[in-house]
Design a protein around this motif. Structure first.
Motif, PDB file in Angstrom:
ATOM      1  N   GLU A  33       0.809  -1.221   0.000  1.00 29.75           N
ATOM      2  CA  GLU A  33       0.000   0.000   0.000  1.00 29.75           C
ATOM      3  C   GLU A  33       0.844   1.273   0.000  1.00 29.75           C
ATOM      4  N   LEU A  34       2.074   1.200   0.468  1.00 27.67           N
ATOM      5  CA  LEU A  34       2.908   2.402   0.514  1.00 27.67           C
ATOM      6  C   LEU A  34       3.632   2.671  -0.805  1.00 27.67           C
ATOM      7  N   LYS A  35       3.526   1.734  -1.751  1.00 30.32           N
ATOM      8  CA  LYS A  35       4.203   1.930  -3.024  1.00 30.32           C
ATOM      9  C   LYS A  35       3.713   3.174  -3.753  1.00 30.32           C
ATOM     10  N   THR A  36       2.400   3.319  -3.846  1.00 34.83           N
ATOM     11  CA  THR A  36       1.834   4.439  -4.619  1.00 34.83           C
ATOM     12  C   THR A  36       2.189   5.802  -4.032  1.00 34.83           C
ATOM     13  N   PRO A  37       1.917   6.053  -2.730  1.00 33.59           N
ATOM     14  CA  PRO A  37       2.285   7.376  -2.211  1.00 33.59           C
ATOM     15  C   PRO A  37       3.784   7.635  -2.223  1.00 33.59           C
ATOM     16  N   LEU A  38       4.596   6.610  -1.985  1.00 32.32           N
ATOM     17  CA  LEU A  38       6.039   6.815  -2.036  1.00 32.32           C
ATOM     18  C   LEU A  38       6.503   7.149  -3.451  1.00 32.32           C
ATOM     19  N   ALA A  39       5.916   6.480  -4.452  1.00 32.23           N
ATOM     20  CA  ALA A  39       6.263   6.796  -5.835  1.00 32.23           C
ATOM     21  C   ALA A  39       5.852   8.218  -6.191  1.00 32.23           C
ATOM     22  N   SER A  40       4.674   8.648  -5.695  1.00 33.34           N
ATOM     23  CA  SER A  40       4.227  10.024  -5.952  1.00 33.34           C
ATOM     24  C   SER A  40       5.177  11.033  -5.321  1.00 33.34           C
ATOM     25  N   LEU A  41       5.552  10.787  -4.065  1.00 37.05           N
ATOM     26  CA  LEU A  41       6.459  11.709  -3.386  1.00 37.05           C
ATOM     27  C   LEU A  41       7.805  11.779  -4.109  1.00 37.05           C
ATOM     28  N   ALA A  42       8.328  10.621  -4.512  1.00 34.19           N
ATOM     29  CA  ALA A  42       9.613  10.619  -5.201  1.00 34.19           C
ATOM     30  C   ALA A  42       9.529  11.376  -6.526  1.00 34.19           C
ATOM     31  N   GLY A  43       8.412  11.205  -7.273  1.00 32.37           N
ATOM     32  CA  GLY A  43       8.254  11.912  -8.544  1.00 32.37           C
ATOM     33  C   GLY A  43       8.162  13.411  -8.369  1.00 32.37           C
ATOM     34  N   PHE A  44       7.388  13.863  -7.382  1.00 34.49           N
ATOM     35  CA  PHE A  44       7.240  15.304  -7.162  1.00 34.49           C
ATOM     36  C   PHE A  44       8.548  15.920  -6.671  1.00 34.49           C
ATOM     37  N   ILE A  45       9.264  15.197  -5.800  1.00 38.51           N
ATOM     38  CA  ILE A  45      10.551  15.719  -5.334  1.00 38.51           C
ATOM     39  C   ILE A  45      11.521  15.868  -6.502  1.00 38.51           C
ATOM     40  N   GLU A  46      11.556  14.872  -7.383  1.00 39.33           N
ATOM     41  CA  GLU A  46      12.435  14.956  -8.552  1.00 39.33           C
ATOM     42  C   GLU A  46      12.034  16.116  -9.459  1.00 39.33           C
ATOM     43  N   THR A  47      10.710  16.343  -9.609  1.00 41.92           N
ATOM     44  CA  THR A  47      10.245  17.454 -10.452  1.00 41.92           C
ATOM     45  C   THR A  47      10.636  18.799  -9.845  1.00 41.92           C
ATOM     46  N   LEU A  48      10.442  18.920  -8.504  1.00 44.13           N
ATOM     47  CA  LEU A  48      10.778  20.177  -7.840  1.00 44.13           C
ATOM     48  C   LEU A  48      12.282  20.450  -7.879  1.00 44.13           C
ATOM     49  N   LYS A  49      13.074  19.431  -7.908  1.00 45.07           N
ATOM     50  CA  LYS A  49      14.509  19.625  -8.000  1.00 45.07           C
ATOM     51  C   LYS A  49      14.960  19.906  -9.436  1.00 45.07           C
ATOM     52  N   GLY A  50      14.063  19.651 -10.401  1.00 47.68           N
ATOM     53  CA  GLY A  50      14.424  19.844 -11.798  1.00 47.68           C
ATOM     54  C   GLY A  50      13.831  21.107 -12.383  1.00 47.68           C
ATOM     55  N   HIS A  51      13.014  20.928 -13.436  1.00 45.71           N
ATOM     56  CA  HIS A  51      12.556  22.096 -14.189  1.00 45.71           C
ATOM     57  C   HIS A  51      11.526  22.921 -13.445  1.00 45.71           C
ATOM     58  N   ALA A  52      10.896  22.387 -12.370  1.00 46.48           N
ATOM     59  CA  ALA A  52       9.909  23.168 -11.616  1.00 46.48           C
ATOM     60  C   ALA A  52      10.527  23.868 -10.413  1.00 46.48           C
ATOM     61  N   ARG A  53      11.845  23.933 -10.410  1.00 47.50           N
ATOM     62  CA  ARG A  53      12.526  24.524  -9.268  1.00 47.50           C
ATOM     63  C   ARG A  53      12.093  25.970  -9.030  1.00 47.50           C
ATOM     64  N   ASP A  54      11.959  26.746 -10.107  1.00 48.92           N
ATOM     65  CA  ASP A  54      11.654  28.168  -9.979  1.00 48.92           C
ATOM     66  C   ASP A  54      10.203  28.496 -10.298  1.00 48.92           C
ATOM     67  N   ASP A  55       9.353  27.469 -10.492  1.00 50.64           N
ATOM     68  CA  ASP A  55       7.936  27.685 -10.796  1.00 50.64           C
ATOM     69  C   ASP A  55       7.160  27.663  -9.478  1.00 50.64           C
ATOM     70  N   GLU A  56       6.825  28.863  -8.967  1.00 51.01           N
ATOM     71  CA  GLU A  56       6.168  28.951  -7.670  1.00 51.01           C
ATOM     72  C   GLU A  56       4.792  28.308  -7.677  1.00 51.01           C
ATOM     73  N   ALA A  57       4.036  28.510  -8.753  1.00 57.79           N
ATOM     74  CA  ALA A  57       2.685  27.934  -8.810  1.00 57.79           C
ATOM     75  C   ALA A  57       2.748  26.402  -8.798  1.00 57.79           C
ATOM     76  N   ALA A  58       3.651  25.845  -9.615  1.00 58.35           N
ATOM     77  CA  ALA A  58       3.787  24.387  -9.653  1.00 58.35           C
ATOM     78  C   ALA A  58       4.308  23.861  -8.318  1.00 58.35           C
ATOM     79  N   ARG A  59       5.247  24.616  -7.720  1.00 60.94           N
ATOM     80  CA  ARG A  59       5.790  24.165  -6.435  1.00 60.94           C
ATOM     81  C   ARG A  59       4.715  24.104  -5.362  1.00 60.94           C
ATOM     82  N   ASP A  60       3.878  25.118  -5.282  1.00 59.48           N
ATOM     83  CA  ASP A  60       2.811  25.108  -4.285  1.00 59.48           C
ATOM     84  C   ASP A  60       1.830  23.960  -4.533  1.00 59.48           C
TER      85      ASP A  60
END
Length: 474
Positions: free
Chosen positions: A218-245
């Motif tokens: 059951e923890l696979k899905t939320p952990l995968a979501s968290l890992a994907g969003f963290i990777e996105t925030l560290k990448g091209h969405a680093r300076d996108d405030e709307a996407a970050r929020d």
């Protein structure tokens, strides 16, 4: 200790002791006779005294015949039998006080299955197997082939055997069965069967395995979501405030979901571990229901759902654990609120002093009814029943048997506005099972669903007539 039986090397032998005592007595008797001859007026009394001295000397020092070994054995056996008869109530009380079930089983011939009978059973065994103290037929008491084979090995093979045994009922328990050979003076053979409760160890092992399997799945899905969003925030969405929020809000929801999941899994494991141990407290179900309604009042107002209470109970005291009963009520009412439409209503009905037929009666006319948990039947048992009904989408018949499975959700009802872990009804079922109660569901697609949970009463009380029922709205 008499001299002749003394091991002391300085003790005089019999002849020397008797000679010394006889000489002393002779001197005394002679003196008395001389005095009697000189004083005729007191002669009679003096002669009697001399005879008494001689007789006492002989009685004290003579060698009397001792009992034989056979006579000693008979006297000892009679004394032992008297001691056993005198201590029998104490022995019975000591055996009955043992927590482990013990049975003494007799058998005549190896091929005579009907000859295996329970010669003695302590209190724990009588409560577990529902038998009298002695005389019960073994095959009617224990039907497990492994246990019967172990008893035969102990009776006729002289072999001590261990095996496992699982007792049935609504709360199954796991036992370690030990069969031991007993000595017997008669033609019948005897064996001791001891049962040791290993339910806690077995449940602990299952809980550990289930927790790891469920958590990892059951923890696979939320952990995968968290890992994907963290990777996105560290990448091209680093300076996108709307996407970050937006991503941070989603990550917060997923983190909260994981926290609820771990909490529910731990709660479920703890309940399953103690499921075979019935609670001993007393709970007023009416007051517990009031506390739950106060807790969910804010959620009901947010969803614009009205909660209607109907009580038919003069006394709603049940045997149970208050915290767990509150958890049952809260889970059922939370589910009803989640699946109620805006502006809808949830009906909660409380009825006391219900017999087995009363709790089995339908409460939702026209709906499909299915028992999800049924306690061991007792015709004289009385229950307090709580029915929670929503007026939401309802469920089709094929979904009802699986409602108390872990993580099971009805297809088409997994919308995001109904957060949950899929463990609520599983927790409800195990809590009610620990309380020796029952759970039923009634549902009709498009008309809603009704869940009825019932608990054993702490004491019998007459139900309040419907005309006197008090209705409240929250």
């Amino acid at each position: 200790m008499p001299y002749e039986s003394s091991p002391s090397p300085i003790a005089p032998d019999f002849s020397s002791r008797l000679w010394t005592a006889g000489a002393s007595a002779g001197v005394a008797c002679g003196t008395l006779l001389v005095v009697a001859a000189l004083n005729p007026f007191a002669a009679r009394e003096l002669l009697l005294a001399a005879a008494a001295v001689a007789g006492l000397t002989w009685a004290i020092n003579a060698r009397w015949p001792r009992p034989t070994a056979a006579q000693d054995a008979i006297a000892l056996s009679v004394e032992t039998a008297d001691d056993v008869r005198r201590d029998e109530p104490l022995l019975n009380a000591a055996v009955d006080s043992l927590a482990d079930p013990l049975l003494v089983i007799s058998g005549g011939e190896a091929d005579d299955i009907a000859g295996r009978r329970v010669r003695l059973a302590n209190l724990a065994a009588r409560d577990l197997l529902k038998i009298q103290r002695e005389g019960a037929l073994l095959v009617s008491v224990l039907r497990d082939p492994r246990v019967l084979e172990a008893v035969d090995e102990a009776l006729f093979g002289g072999v001590n055997v261990e095996t496992t045994y699982e007792s049935g009922g609504a709360q199954p328990r796991h036992w370690r069965a030990q069969a031991r050979t007993l000595p017997s003076d008669g033609p019948e053979r005897l064996a001791l069967l001891a049962l040791h409760d290993e339910t806690d160890q077995r449940r602990m092992e299952l809980m550990r395995v289930d927790f790891l399997a469920n958590a990892s799945h059951e923890l696979k899905t939320p952990l995968a979501s968290l890992a994907g969003f963290i990777e996105t925030l560290k990448g091209h969405a680093r300076d996108d405030e709307a996407a970050r929020d937006r991503f941070l809000d989603i990550m917060a929801v997923q983190a909260a979901r994981m926290a609820r999941l771990v909490s529910d899994l731990l709660s479920l494991g703890r309940i399953e571990l103690n499921e075979h141990i019935p609670p001993a407290g007393r709970v007023d179900l009416d007051l517990a229901l009031t506390d739950v309604l106060d807790a969910v009042a804010l959620l009901a107002r947010q969803r614009n759902v009205r909660i209607e209470i109907e009580s038919h109970a003069a006394s709603a005291r049940v045997v149970g654990d208050r915290e767990e009963i509150v958890q049952v009520l809260q889970n059922l009412i939370d589910n009803a609120l989640k699946y109620s439409p805006q502006g809808g209503r949830v009906a909660v009905r409380l009825a006391a002093d219900q017999g087995p037929e009363g709790v089995a009666a339908p409460r939702f006319p026209g709906a499909v009814r299915l028992p999800l948990l049924t306690p061991d039947r007792q015709d004289d048992a009385r229950y307090v029943a709580v029915t929670v009904r929503d007026h939401g989408p309802g469920m089709a018949r094929e979904h009802l048997p699986r409602l108390t499975e872990r993580f099971y959700r009805v297809e088409g009802q997994k919308s995001g506005d109904r957060p949950g872990t899929g463990l609520g009804l599983a927790i409800v079922k195990h809590i009610i099972n620990r309380h020796r109660g029952g759970l039923t569901v009634e549902s009709l697609p498009g008309e809603g669903a009704a869940f009825t949970a019932y608990f054993p009463m702490a004491g019998r009380s007459a139900a309040v007539p419907p005309a006197d029922a008090a209705s409240r709205a929250a």
